[in-house]
Design a protein around this motif. Sequence first.
Motif, PDB file in Angstrom:
ATOM      1  N   ARG A 245       0.820  -1.215   0.000  1.00 28.97           N
ATOM      2  CA  ARG A 245       0.000   0.000   0.000  1.00 28.97           C
ATOM      3  C   ARG A 245       0.853   1.262   0.000  1.00 28.97           C
ATOM      4  O   ARG A 245       0.312   2.357  -0.052  1.00 28.97           O
ATOM      5  CB  ARG A 245      -0.943  -0.002   1.207  1.00 28.97           C
ATOM      6  N   ARG A 246       2.176   1.080   0.035  1.00 29.14           N
ATOM      7  CA  ARG A 246       3.074   2.235   0.115  1.00 29.14           C
ATOM      8  C   ARG A 246       2.899   3.124  -1.119  1.00 29.14           C
ATOM      9  O   ARG A 246       3.013   2.656  -2.246  1.00 29.14           O
ATOM     10  CB  ARG A 246       4.521   1.737   0.216  1.00 29.14           C
ATOM     11  N   GLY A 247       2.566   4.374  -0.894  1.00 27.14           N
ATOM     12  CA  GLY A 247       2.426   5.328  -2.007  1.00 27.14           C
ATOM     13  C   GLY A 247       1.058   5.320  -2.660  1.00 27.14           C
ATOM     14  O   GLY A 247       0.798   6.116  -3.554  1.00 27.14           O
ATOM     15  N   ILE A 248       0.175   4.431  -2.237  1.00 28.32           N
ATOM     16  CA  ILE A 248      -1.171   4.389  -2.841  1.00 28.32           C
ATOM     17  C   ILE A 248      -2.029   5.449  -2.143  1.00 28.32           C
ATOM     18  O   ILE A 248      -2.202   5.398  -0.921  1.00 28.32           O
ATOM     19  CB  ILE A 248      -1.841   3.002  -2.656  1.00 28.32           C
ATOM     20  N   ASP A 249      -2.560   6.392  -2.917  1.00 24.22           N
ATOM     21  CA  ASP A 249      -3.360   7.422  -2.264  1.00 24.22           C
ATOM     22  C   ASP A 249      -4.837   7.374  -2.633  1.00 24.22           C
ATOM     23  O   ASP A 249      -5.596   8.252  -2.264  1.00 24.22           O
ATOM     24  CB  ASP A 249      -2.757   8.814  -2.505  1.00 24.22           C
ATOM     25  N   VAL A 250      -5.250   6.346  -3.360  1.00 18.82           N
ATOM     26  CA  VAL A 250      -6.688   6.178  -3.611  1.00 18.82           C
ATOM     27  C   VAL A 250      -7.253   5.254  -2.526  1.00 18.82           C
ATOM     28  O   VAL A 250      -6.479   4.515  -1.903  1.00 18.82           O
ATOM     29  CB  VAL A 250      -6.972   5.584  -5.024  1.00 18.82           C
ATOM     30  N   PRO A 251      -8.567   5.309  -2.279  1.00 18.88           N
ATOM     31  CA  PRO A 251      -9.121   4.422  -1.248  1.00 18.88           C
ATOM     32  C   PRO A 251      -8.837   2.950  -1.568  1.00 18.88           C
ATOM     33  O   PRO A 251      -8.888   2.543  -2.728  1.00 18.88           O
ATOM     34  CB  PRO A 251     -10.624   4.704  -1.298  1.00 18.88           C
ATOM     35  N   ILE A 252      -8.525   2.185  -0.519  1.00 20.74           N
ATOM     36  CA  ILE A 252      -8.221   0.755  -0.705  1.00 20.74           C
ATOM     37  C   ILE A 252      -9.300  -0.076  -0.019  1.00 20.74           C
ATOM     38  O   ILE A 252      -9.677   0.206   1.121  1.00 20.74           O
ATOM     39  CB  ILE A 252      -6.842   0.408  -0.094  1.00 20.74           C
ATOM     40  N   VAL A 253      -9.788  -1.080  -0.731  1.00 19.91           N
ATOM     41  CA  VAL A 253     -10.669  -2.080  -0.112  1.00 19.91           C
ATOM     42  C   VAL A 253      -9.883  -3.387  -0.110  1.00 19.91           C
ATOM     43  O   VAL A 253      -9.395  -3.819  -1.152  1.00 19.91           O
ATOM     44  CB  VAL A 253     -11.990  -2.233  -0.898  1.00 19.91           C
ATOM     45  N   VAL A 254      -9.740  -3.985   1.052  1.00 20.85           N
ATOM     46  CA  VAL A 254      -8.951  -5.214   1.170  1.00 20.85           C
ATOM     47  C   VAL A 254      -9.880  -6.428   1.223  1.00 20.85           C
ATOM     48  O   VAL A 254     -10.821  -6.453   2.017  1.00 20.85           O
ATOM     49  CB  VAL A 254      -8.077  -5.170   2.440  1.00 20.85           C
ATOM     50  N   CYS A 255      -9.634  -7.385   0.362  1.00 26.62           N
ATOM     51  CA  CYS A 255     -10.342  -8.671   0.429  1.00 26.62           C
ATOM     52  C   CYS A 255      -9.330  -9.715   0.875  1.00 26.62           C
ATOM     53  O   CYS A 255      -8.248  -9.816   0.291  1.00 26.62           O
ATOM     54  CB  CYS A 255     -10.879  -9.079  -0.933  1.00 26.62           C
ATOM     55  N   GLY A 256      -9.674 -10.485   1.874  1.00 25.43           N
ATOM     56  CA  GLY A 256      -8.732 -11.496   2.350  1.00 25.43           C
ATOM     57  C   GLY A 256      -9.447 -12.656   3.006  1.00 25.43           C
ATOM     58  O   GLY A 256     -10.645 -12.548   3.336  1.00 25.43           O
ATOM     59  N   GLY A 257      -8.729 -13.732   3.198  1.00 19.56           N
ATOM     60  CA  GLY A 257      -9.310 -14.941   3.789  1.00 19.56           C
ATOM     61  C   GLY A 257      -9.800 -14.772   5.220  1.00 19.56           C
ATOM     62  O   GLY A 257     -10.873 -15.269   5.566  1.00 19.56           O
ATOM     63  N   PRO A 258      -9.056 -14.074   6.093  1.00 22.51           N
ATOM     64  CA  PRO A 258      -9.526 -13.933   7.472  1.00 22.51           C
ATOM     65  C   PRO A 258     -10.845 -13.161   7.542  1.00 22.51           C
ATOM     66  O   PRO A 258     -11.230 -12.494   6.577  1.00 22.51           O
ATOM     67  CB  PRO A 258      -8.401 -13.131   8.151  1.00 22.51           C
ATOM     68  N   SER A 259     -11.494 -13.224   8.705  1.00 20.13           N
ATOM     69  CA  SER A 259     -12.776 -12.523   8.847  1.00 20.13           C
ATOM     70  C   SER A 259     -12.550 -11.009   8.790  1.00 20.13           C
ATOM     71  O   SER A 259     -11.429 -10.531   8.973  1.00 20.13           O
ATOM     72  CB  SER A 259     -13.403 -12.894  10.181  1.00 20.13           C
ATOM     73  N   LYS A 260     -13.641 -10.283   8.568  1.00 19.27           N
ATOM     74  CA  LYS A 260     -13.556  -8.822   8.464  1.00 19.27           C
ATOM     75  C   LYS A 260     -12.953  -8.239   9.749  1.00 19.27           C
ATOM     76  O   LYS A 260     -12.100  -7.349   9.697  1.00 19.27           O
ATOM     77  CB  LYS A 260     -14.967  -8.270   8.235  1.00 19.27           C
ATOM     78  N   GLU A 261     -13.370  -8.770  10.889  1.00 18.98           N
ATOM     79  CA  GLU A 261     -12.889  -8.261  12.182  1.00 18.98           C
ATOM     80  C   GLU A 261     -11.374  -8.490  12.297  1.00 18.98           C
ATOM     81  O   GLU A 261     -10.635  -7.627  12.752  1.00 18.98           O
ATOM     82  CB  GLU A 261     -13.605  -8.956  13.354  1.00 18.98           C
ATOM     83  N   ALA A 262     -10.934  -9.678  11.853  1.00 21.82           N
ATOM     84  CA  ALA A 262      -9.506  -9.992  11.930  1.00 21.82           C
ATOM     85  C   ALA A 262      -8.714  -9.043  11.023  1.00 21.82           C
ATOM     86  O   ALA A 262      -7.653  -8.555  11.398  1.00 21.82           O
ATOM     87  CB  ALA A 262      -9.265 -11.435  11.523  1.00 21.82           C
ATOM     88  N   LEU A 263      -9.264  -8.764   9.835  1.00 28.18           N
ATOM     89  CA  LEU A 263      -8.578  -7.853   8.905  1.00 28.18           C
ATOM     90  C   LEU A 263      -8.471  -6.464   9.525  1.00 28.18           C
ATOM     91  O   LEU A 263      -7.434  -5.821   9.461  1.00 28.18           O
ATOM     92  CB  LEU A 263      -9.339  -7.773   7.580  1.00 28.18           C
ATOM     93  N   GLN A 264      -9.571  -6.029  10.144  1.00 27.20           N
ATOM     94  CA  GLN A 264      -9.562  -4.698  10.757  1.00 27.20           C
ATOM     95  C   GLN A 264      -8.517  -4.620  11.871  1.00 27.20           C
ATOM     96  O   GLN A 264      -7.907  -3.588  12.096  1.00 27.20           O
ATOM     97  CB  GLN A 264     -10.948  -4.363  11.317  1.00 27.20           C
ATOM     98  N   LYS A 265      -8.346  -5.761  12.550  1.00 26.84           N
ATOM     99  CA  LYS A 265      -7.417  -5.791  13.677  1.00 26.84           C
ATOM    100  C   LYS A 265      -5.948  -5.752  13.206  1.00 26.84           C
ATOM    101  O   LYS A 265      -5.121  -5.070  13.806  1.00 26.84           O
ATOM    102  CB  LYS A 265      -7.657  -7.086  14.471  1.00 26.84           C
ATOM    103  N   ILE A 266      -5.661  -6.448  12.117  1.00 29.36           N
ATOM    104  CA  ILE A 266      -4.248  -6.573  11.732  1.00 29.36           C
ATOM    105  C   ILE A 266      -3.771  -5.453  10.798  1.00 29.36           C
ATOM    106  O   ILE A 266      -2.581  -5.254  10.653  1.00 29.36           O
ATOM    107  CB  ILE A 266      -3.947  -7.949  11.062  1.00 29.36           C
ATOM    108  N   ILE A 267      -4.726  -4.746  10.159  1.00 28.61           N
ATOM    109  CA  ILE A 267      -4.290  -3.724   9.201  1.00 28.61           C
ATOM    110  C   ILE A 267      -4.181  -2.373   9.902  1.00 28.61           C
ATOM    111  O   ILE A 267      -5.182  -1.847  10.385  1.00 28.61           O
ATOM    112  CB  ILE A 267      -5.246  -3.658   7.993  1.00 28.61           C
ATOM    113  N   ASP A 268      -2.965  -1.858   9.947  1.00 25.89           N
ATOM    114  CA  ASP A 268      -2.724  -0.602  10.642  1.00 25.89           C
ATOM    115  C   ASP A 268      -1.712   0.224   9.843  1.00 25.89           C
ATOM    116  O   ASP A 268      -0.635  -0.281   9.540  1.00 25.89           O
ATOM    117  CB  ASP A 268      -2.199  -0.904  12.049  1.00 25.89           C
ATOM    118  N   PRO A 269      -1.985   1.453   9.460  1.00 24.37           N
ATOM    119  CA  PRO A 269      -3.217   2.198   9.675  1.00 24.37           C
ATOM    120  C   PRO A 269      -4.375   1.617   8.858  1.00 24.37           C
ATOM    121  O   PRO A 269      -4.118   0.930   7.868  1.00 24.37           O
ATOM    122  CB  PRO A 269      -2.857   3.603   9.190  1.00 24.37           C
ATOM    123  N   PRO A 270      -5.601   1.922   9.280  1.00 29.63           N
ATOM    124  CA  PRO A 270      -6.737   1.285   8.601  1.00 29.63           C
ATOM    125  C   PRO A 270      -6.861   1.673   7.131  1.00 29.63           C
ATOM    126  O   PRO A 270      -6.406   2.749   6.739  1.00 29.63           O
ATOM    127  CB  PRO A 270      -7.945   1.791   9.398  1.00 29.63           C
TER     128      PRO A 270
END
Lengths: 193, 312
Positions: B153-178
């Motif tokens: 995500r380095r240098g990306i300045d457009v909104p990002i939507v992340v799709c991943g195998g873990p649950s939404k809550e887990a993704l929210q927990k591990i992705i920092d900054p959101p």
Amino acid sequence: MGALDYFVVECPEPLGGEYYQRIVSTVLQDHDLVRVVAKIHVFIDPAVPIFVATGTTRKLPGLVSIRDFSDLKIEDHKVTISIANEAYLAPLLKILWDRFGQARVDQPDRLTIIMPLERDESEGLPDVVVSDPSEALYKDLIYAMQAIAPEGFKVRRQYYGNMKFYYVASENTLDEEINPLLSEKFRLMGESL
Amino acid sequence: MILVPVTYKGGIYRHDEIVDLIEDVGGYIIQKHFVAQEVVLQALVPRDDIELIRAIGKPLMGDIIPASLVGTEIAVVTMSLEIHHLPHASCDVAEYIRRNGAKTNMVGLARGFGKRIAQLNDEERDVINEHDLAIFMLGNFEMCIEKKLPVLRRGIDVPIVVCGGPSKEALQKIIDPPVSGYVGNVGRFMHRTKESDEIEKLEEIVAEITRVLDIRREEIAKDPLSVSPARLMDIITEQIPDIQDVTSPTPITVQVAGLRIKLPYDMFAGSVRECEIENGITIGAVADVMPSRMRDYILVRIKPFSDTNLVV
């Protein structure tokens, strides 16, 4: 997958393991390997990171010799081979060219080969092995393992033979500690490497 | 006049009447394509006229349905173009978003795979930044996503939507900054999405993208664009005849705040800047016309009212 005698995916992240269970099942079905594989144990640890797939195969088809797919007529100065299964034509021609030279291998039509050979030269010709189906199956099996393993795991070691196979992959270099791990996974399946 | 993104599907017979009607009521056709005997129009139409279009389209076997993503260009970022990620899940997601009106581009990273070895190069970064939103199609393991996403995500300045195998809550927990949006339980899989729960997941992705883009649109509404991108598309189509020769499905791609024109920058950037919108106001006065990093296309970024003191 009910067709397998043993199918386990082991992973420290339970949800990730469940996804990989589905991936293994899909890939084996897509590559038509469900009837080939008897047991498979997949171990993935993203922390290391490492991917290990160990397994056994069912009895694979034997070697294919010339007599299995053609009709041979051996005369005093001439051998005529009438081929029934064209799939083996190309490897057969290559073997005959290497052995007798292209000039002596005449192919009047696609499925007939005539060679001016003396009796002693044509000895043992029906038993010449043209193809080893297990070779192709093992290659398919390893290809399937590559599709299953996480893509970033580019460093890999693979083995097949004696109705057993393994595939180990990682992002990092693989050291000798892999061998005890492989033995352990085979033991879990009730097999030994 | 509030323009609403819609999709019109109907028979080819007399479809030009619908095209004329949309244009007469002040709407814009963003994309038109023919599928066998059917025509599909992606359009922006005035909210008050939807019923009128529906009524006129009914005898022509036509129907008008809301399509929240019409007029957006979305990057589906897949970790590689290998069999591990394509066609499932990346193409499934890209195709489903397209059905909702978005123009999707698949961005296959050269070295996006792996945990430690994942990388994003400058060309990939710039191409992603030319879109309205980027969907990152990640894998099944929390540990890998946590480690590799900061790099990707380095240098990306457009909104990002992340799709991943873990649950939404887990993704929210591990992705920092959101990031702007999360969709859990959509990691790497190798089968076609056809079960109802899988289709629901695709719907969830569309809903999340719509939510994120609505926030973007609200931000834009606070400082409106000097000209609507759809209007600009019409003007360029009218004034630069060479665009008719472009064989791409969307010779001009409409974005939330700009356009991508699929003509060579060197040859056409000047003519684009000189296109007159009205009363002597040119595109160059209300928008930045820049070279795109995607082939040699032209990228138009429309300036907000606060920059130009103009709304045309």
